[in-house]
Design a protein around this motif. Sequence first.
Motif, PDB file in Angstrom:
ATOM      1  N   THR A 177      -7.357  15.134  19.096  1.00 22.50           N
ATOM      2  CA  THR A 177      -8.609  14.379  19.147  1.00 22.50           C
ATOM      3  C   THR A 177      -9.687  15.224  18.477  1.00 22.50           C
ATOM      4  OG1 THR A 177      -7.934  13.341  21.231  1.00 22.50           O
ATOM      5  CG2 THR A 177     -10.259  13.201  20.631  1.00 22.50           C
TER       6      THR A 177
ATOM      7  N   PHE B  10     -13.608   7.288  18.562  1.00 22.02           N
ATOM      8  CA  PHE B  10     -12.854   8.520  18.692  1.00 22.02           C
ATOM      9  C   PHE B  10     -11.782   8.566  17.601  1.00 22.02           C
ATOM     10  CE2 PHE B  10     -14.664   7.982  22.871  1.00 22.02           C
ATOM     11  CZ  PHE B  10     -14.964   9.283  23.271  1.00 22.02           C
TER      12      PHE B  10
ATOM     13  N   TYR C 230     -13.471  16.161  17.466  1.00 17.04           N
ATOM     14  CA  TYR C 230     -14.866  16.057  17.869  1.00 17.04           C
ATOM     15  C   TYR C 230     -15.743  16.767  16.833  1.00 17.04           C
ATOM     16  CZ  TYR C 230     -13.293  14.557  22.491  1.00 17.04           C
ATOM     17  OH  TYR C 230     -12.729  13.864  23.533  1.00 17.04           O
TER      18      TYR C 230
END
Length: 368
Positions: free
Chosen positions: A162, A148, A164
């Motif tokens: 975060t 991650f 993605y």
Amino acid sequence: MQRSKLRRQIAWEAARLMYLREESEYYRAKQKAAHRICQGWVKPADLPSNTEIRDEIQAFARLHEGEARSTNLREMRIEALRFMRLLAPYRPRLIGSVMTGHVRAGSDIDLHLFAENLDGITAILDEQGLVYDVERKRIRKHNEERVFTHIHVQDRFPFELTIYPADKAHYVSKSSITGKAIERASISELETLLSREYPDIDLEAAITTAAEKIDRFQLYQSLLLPLENVKQNLKYHPEGDALYHSLQVFDHARDALPYDEEFLLAALLHDVGKAIDPQEHVAAGLEALDGFITERIKWFIEHHMEAHQDLDGTLGARAKRRLKESPDYDDLITLARCDRAGRQRGAEAPELDEALDYLRDLSQTFGG
């Protein structure tokens, strides 16, 4: 011991550990709490759920933070919307405590972004002059390892972004607390939430105001960096430049009173005026810091030269009597001793970023 009572005790201790940031994960917090309370093995059925622990954390927040918690939540949501608009090309989603309302002192603003690489995101952060670092964390779960990518942004409120892949924008993760799909909001959904929760707010005006607010730690950095070019009289300051001296003083102050943010800030900032007006450095420093320090910090900086006279026995009786009337007199004398100790040639001292990170963490942990 009744199971319900045992669960409550473990939940309370786990919540205390997490509220004080001694632990950051529910699993580790409940295991440590169970070990402390039971001094041994605990049946899994006797462990509280993450929801029970979260509720206890909120009880701590209500007790210790009071009305400031509600005000903080509103400001964090407005700041989240401002930030999400900046990052709109990456379809930001607000998640976590700012979304659900379960904030406490030191909570991050958590955003999910969707992009194939970091370049565009970091370019926006750089354009805004923000301080950030990139972390890649390996997580192994169900015999599967995933990496991650997080971007930690240091601003008036801390952000965790975060990242993605772009094609995962419609994938919804499950909450570790409820086991259900996480609550999240797009830009338009957050605008609707803010209008519903705060009907009296002028949203656009609030965002403009938020954008104009300065992160005080960035101001401190801008005032401290020029001290590296302030060369001092070697007779009194054999250590050299004023920044190196200030960092030494901070280090001694941290040894003396490690959790007193105001005292530590006074130690770090007491000489910032030397880069502005060396002849009147106390007045110049206080003018530059006006509005960004507390009255207690101001008092320390304002009187730190008199404290040196007090230590030397050259301070007049009336002036000393005025100083001693303050409940912070003993701490002022400690500051003067740290100031004197911070004049060692070649002594180890923290980097400026390290000192500011320590103070920022202290502020976030204790809600400063």
